[in-house]
Design a protein around this motif. Structure first.
Motif, PDB file in Angstrom:
ATOM      1  N   UNK A  64       5.398   0.678   6.321  1.00 24.63           N
ATOM      2  CA  UNK A  64       4.575   1.005   5.154  1.00 24.63           C
ATOM      3  C   UNK A  64       4.634  -0.182   4.198  1.00 24.63           C
ATOM      4  N   UNK A  65       3.479  -0.748   3.851  1.00 24.71           N
ATOM      5  CA  UNK A  65       3.397  -1.821   2.880  1.00 24.71           C
ATOM      6  C   UNK A  65       3.198  -1.216   1.496  1.00 24.71           C
ATOM      7  N   UNK A  66       4.011  -1.664   0.531  1.00 22.16           N
ATOM      8  CA  UNK A  66       3.995  -1.072  -0.798  1.00 22.16           C
ATOM      9  C   UNK A  66       3.967  -2.154  -1.870  1.00 22.16           C
ATOM     10  N   UNK A  67       4.085  -1.728  -3.118  1.00 18.06           N
ATOM     11  CA  UNK A  67       4.169  -2.632  -4.257  1.00 18.06           C
ATOM     12  C   UNK A  67       5.003  -1.985  -5.345  1.00 18.06           C
ATOM     13  N   UNK A  68       4.793  -2.319  -6.607  1.00 21.68           N
ATOM     14  CA  UNK A  68       3.619  -2.900  -7.198  1.00 21.68           C
ATOM     15  C   UNK A  68       2.326  -2.346  -6.595  1.00 21.68           C
ATOM     16  N   UNK A  69       1.308  -3.119  -6.722  1.00 23.71           N
ATOM     17  CA  UNK A  69       0.020  -2.780  -6.139  1.00 23.71           C
ATOM     18  C   UNK A  69      -0.336  -3.815  -5.074  1.00 23.71           C
ATOM     19  N   UNK A  70      -0.256  -3.444  -3.787  1.00 22.72           N
ATOM     20  CA  UNK A  70      -0.494  -4.406  -2.705  1.00 22.72           C
ATOM     21  C   UNK A  70      -1.852  -5.101  -2.777  1.00 22.72           C
ATOM     22  N   UNK A  71      -2.882  -4.400  -3.267  1.00 24.03           N
ATOM     23  CA  UNK A  71      -4.213  -5.011  -3.303  1.00 24.03           C
ATOM     24  C   UNK A  71      -4.316  -6.156  -4.303  1.00 24.03           C
ATOM     25  N   UNK A 360      12.749  -0.509 -11.840  1.00 22.70           N
ATOM     26  CA  UNK A 360      11.821   0.615 -11.780  1.00 22.70           C
ATOM     27  C   UNK A 360      11.179   0.679 -10.392  1.00 22.70           C
ATOM     28  N   UNK A 361      10.399   1.734 -10.170  1.00 21.69           N
ATOM     29  CA  UNK A 361       9.762   1.931  -8.864  1.00 21.69           C
ATOM     30  C   UNK A 361       8.887   0.763  -8.459  1.00 21.69           C
ATOM     31  N   UNK A 362       8.113   0.221  -9.410  1.00 23.69           N
ATOM     32  CA  UNK A 362       7.210  -0.880  -9.076  1.00 23.69           C
ATOM     33  C   UNK A 362       7.973  -2.118  -8.612  1.00 23.69           C
ATOM     34  N   UNK A 363       9.157  -2.341  -9.163  1.00 26.33           N
ATOM     35  CA  UNK A 363       9.966  -3.490  -8.777  1.00 26.33           C
ATOM     36  C   UNK A 363      10.706  -3.243  -7.461  1.00 26.33           C
ATOM     37  N   UNK A 364      11.005  -1.988  -7.178  1.00 26.31           N
ATOM     38  CA  UNK A 364      11.709  -1.653  -5.942  1.00 26.31           C
ATOM     39  C   UNK A 364      10.747  -1.668  -4.760  1.00 26.31           C
ATOM     40  N   UNK A 365       9.596  -1.047  -4.940  1.00 25.84           N
ATOM     41  CA  UNK A 365       8.650  -0.831  -3.845  1.00 25.84           C
ATOM     42  C   UNK A 365       8.668   0.629  -3.468  1.00 25.84           C
ATOM     43  N   UNK A 366       7.502   1.300  -3.627  1.00 26.67           N
ATOM     44  CA  UNK A 366       7.453   2.759  -3.468  1.00 26.67           C
ATOM     45  C   UNK A 366       7.638   3.222  -2.032  1.00 26.67           C
TER      46      UNK A 366
END
Length: 366
Positions: A64-71, A360-366
């Motif tokens: 699963x590719x995550x982010x942040x926002x991958x796009x 935070x979640x965005x820095x970890x990767x959801x």
């Protein structure tokens, strides 16, 4: 990739970037966060090599590719194509807020993306704007339709409910998803916000979510095996729940429990379910004992648990010229000491001694 508690990690969540173009209140501050410089992010070649080590040496079976926002990454299609070329049979999914999918969904599918998860917390423009601090609802809705048209199915929708803000929308969100063939997943708000403002008293629990849904639908436990998945699945029948009958639940029963909720109102005896809904209850109904996930942050650090306080640098070792065997050894060692649950020796996100991770979640990767 077995840990000391006997769990085997087969599901890789890999973050490609920490930056996001929304500012969701439960994730990051209004002004955003300090983003990683491009030089610290993994390149497509580095991502592909790390995935290869995971697949070929450590038993990874899903990515699963995550982010942040991958796009936000302009080379996302290149990343997916490189991984797909190396691993033709590997399921590759993507978690995104959907902004930009209307133009990129066909290219993502052509590159080899298997399916997509889209975060969507509200169907009301004003509520969406209040939660995301951006007026982008129309783009997200269009992105979901574009993903389905491109064949990135099943399209999964992730929704976080906030008390007094959007929790009343739960039945409407489910109806909207069922009408379009989307798979909706409600997620309990977790203490992973950058502002560290989460409180147990203000979060919407899984039991409360089921109670909200029961005003319009009847739920029964999905018969399929959960098999380590974060979401507990429920079959959705025409409702609402009533006070008679047995063997189903439409109120606050825990997974596997039973409460009287009556027959298929409006559907007729024996009619099949309308679809399914999932509830990811990390706080009130934790599933840590069956966790199958391993995580790599956007700068290439191994994170054995979403709530860990430690990370192990894999990218540094890779850039120093390490062999695949050496990378696998470091990764395996990092996963061996994975905590039992929630970064501790037991579940307890709502316990007084739980300490929220600094990231935070965005820095970890959801």
């Amino acid at each position: 990739m077995v840990d000391r508690h006997g769990r085997r990690a087969t599901d890789l969540r890999l973050s490609v970037i920490d930056k996001c173009n929304l500012r969701c209140t439960y994730c990051m501050p209004a002004d955003g966060l300090p983003w990683l410089p491009a030089s610290q992010l993994m390149s497509p070649a580095e991502i592909t090599r790390i995935v290869t080590v995971g697949v070929d040496r450590l038993g990874i079976t899903e990515l699963r590719l995550t982010g942040g926002e991958p796009l936000v990454r302009g080379d996302l299609e290149e990343i997916i194509a490189a991984v797909r070329a190396t691993h033709p049979q590997l399921p590759i999914s993507l978690t995104t807020n959907g902004i930009g999918l209307t133009t990129r969904a066909p290219a993502l599918a052509a590159a080899g993306l298997s399916r997509i998860n889209i975060s969507l917390d509200s169907l009301d423009a004003a509520t969406f704007r209040a939660l995301a601090r951006r007026d982008r609802l129309a783009q997200v809705l269009a992105g979901a339709e574009a993903a389905a048209a491109a064949g990135l199915t099943p399209v999964k929708i992730n929704a976080v409910l906030m008390a007094g803000i959007n929790d009343h929308e739960a039945p409407g969100l489910l109806a909207w998803a069922l009408e379009r063939g989307f798979a909706l997943r409600f997620i309990e708000q977790m203490p992973l916000d950058a502002d560290h403002g989460w409180t147990r008293e203000e979060m919407v629990t899984a039991a409360q979510i089921r109670a909200r849904l029961a005003t319009r639908f009847r739920l029964s436990p999905h018969p399929g095996a959960r098999d380590g998945a974060p979401a507990q699945l429920w079959d959705v029948h025409p409702g609402p729940a009533t006070s008679t009958g047995a063997g189903t639940t439409g109120t606050g029963a825990a997974p596997g429990g039973t409460t009287g909720t009556g027959d298929d109102a409006g559907g007729g005896a024996g009619s099949g379910p309308l679809g399914t809904v999932g509830i990811i209850a990390s706080v009130t109904e934790p599933f840590c004992a069956d966790c199958t996930r391993t995580r790599i942050t956007a700068e290439g650090r191994i994170r054995s648990c979403l709530f860990s306080h430690q990370e192990v640098d894999l990218l540094e070792l890779l850039r120093a010229g390490a062999t695949d065997a050496q990378l696998a050894e470091r990764w395996q060692a990092a996963m061996w000491v994975k905590p039992a649950a929630h970064g501790m020796d037991r579940p307890g996100l709502d316990s007084p001694d739980y300490v929220q991770p600094a990231r935070s979640m965005s820095a970890i990767g959801g």
